[in-house]
Design an enzyme around this catalytic site. Structure first.
Site, mmCIF file in Angstrom:
data_model
loop_
_atom_site.group_PDB
_atom_site.id
_atom_site.type_symbol
_atom_site.label_atom_id
_atom_site.label_comp_id
_atom_site.label_asym_id
_atom_site.label_seq_id
_atom_site.Cartn_x
_atom_site.Cartn_y
_atom_site.Cartn_z
ATOM 1 N N ASP A 59 8.495 16.546 13.970
ATOM 2 C CA ASP A 59 7.968 15.923 14.958
ATOM 3 C C ASP A 59 8.477 14.157 14.472
ATOM 4 O OD1 ASP A 59 5.685 15.482 12.156
ATOM 5 O OD2 ASP A 59 4.251 16.811 13.393
ATOM 6 N N ASN B 285 -8.232 19.729 12.502
ATOM 7 C CA ASN B 285 -8.663 19.964 14.007
ATOM 8 C C ASN B 285 -7.857 21.115 14.389
ATOM 9 O OD1 ASN B 285 -6.158 18.789 14.863
ATOM 10 N ND2 ASN B 285 -6.832 17.492 16.383
ATOM 11 N N HIS C 123 -4.426 21.253 14.059
ATOM 12 C CA HIS C 123 -2.984 20.808 15.481
ATOM 13 C C HIS C 123 -2.173 21.383 14.083
ATOM 14 C CE1 HIS C 123 -2.931 16.550 12.697
ATOM 15 N NE2 HIS C 123 -2.334 17.020 12.052
ATOM 16 N N GLU D 295 -1.746 18.999 19.612
ATOM 17 C CA GLU D 295 -3.574 18.948 19.306
ATOM 18 C C GLU D 295 -3.854 20.095 20.359
ATOM 19 O OE1 GLU D 295 -4.025 17.669 17.521
ATOM 20 O OE2 GLU D 295 -3.047 15.531 17.608
#
Length: 242
Positions: free
Chosen positions: A67, A136, A138, A143
């Site tokens: 990314d 979380n 990801h 996400e």
């Protein structure tokens, strides 16, 4: 899914580097999927040490990064291109022309995403994909709540991700709100996946990834469906595992 629990972050980094090094030795022309963030830094230092001691040769290796932030040039000190150059590429004999990171300044993001996926396909796919875990759940910048089948795409970062990354910037207002990321579908196509996690803050997501219900609300749980995953964690990150 194979699980290796190490004593601490330093040992986790060494075990992960050794695992990757063995794959490079077996296949000198390996295509590596690489990750950024705090977790892989120790592993990259260990790979550099191995290279400096003549144990590893990166001259035929190709790397594909997961990314990049939208709006940051590769020269920006918080871009992931800069991170990779600083923490790994500048210190080994990899051909920079064989290192790929999404272009955060692409005029046409959709075209950039399609070209990125095409490049991965042209290389025959990723042999070994390295992943860190977001608190979380990801992976990359996929996400919670996103569909599994997505290829490389533009994504809006969750507030929790922005807050987690704010420590790298002068102010939370400077953290980019969008990123280009390889999709979960692309990640799952990798022949082998290595996940690394360290610290108590990752314990919940490590537990979910190992044994939780598979859900796009915790993208890391999707890895349960992959045929060859190795999870390397320290004791703190493993503390909720039975």
């Amino acid at each position: 899914m194979r699980l290796i629990v190490t004593k601490n972050y330093e040992e986790m980094s060494k075990v992960a580097a050794k695992e990757m090094a063995e794959d490079i030795k077996r296949n000198p022309e390996i295509v590596l999927g690489l990750a950024t963030g705090g977790t892989p830094v120790g592993m990259y230092k260990e790979l550099i040490r191995m290279y400096n001691e003549g144990e590893l040769d990166f001259s035929k290796v190709t790397s594909i990064n997961l990314d990049e932030y939208v709006g940051l040039s590769g020269d920006h000190d918080q871009s992931y291109r800069y991170f990779m150059n600083t923490n790994l590429f500048n210190h080994i004999n990899i051909d920079k022309n064989n290192t790929f990171v999404p272009n955060g300044l692409a005029e046409n993001v959709e075209e950039e995403c399609m070209a990125y996926d095409a490049r991965i396909q042209d290389m025959g796919g990723i042999d070994l994909q390295l992943l860190g875990l977001g608190a979380n759940g990801h992976i990359g910048f996929n996400e919670p709540g996103e569909a599994l089948s997505v290829g490389t795409h533009l994504t809006d970062l969750k507030e929790s991700t922005i807050e987690a990354n704010a420590r790298f910037f002068d102010s939370i207002d400077d953290v980019p709100r969008k990123a280009i990321t390889m999709g979960l579908g692309g990640i799952m196509k990798a022949k082998k996946i290595m996940v690394i996690a360290s610290g108590e803050g990752k314990a919940e997501v490590v537990k979910a990834m190992m044994s939780g219900k598979i859900t796009t609300e915790i993208p890391a749980t999707m890895l349960q469906m992959h045929r060859d995953v190795i999870l390397i964690v320290d004791e703190d990150a493993a503390k909720l595992l039975k």
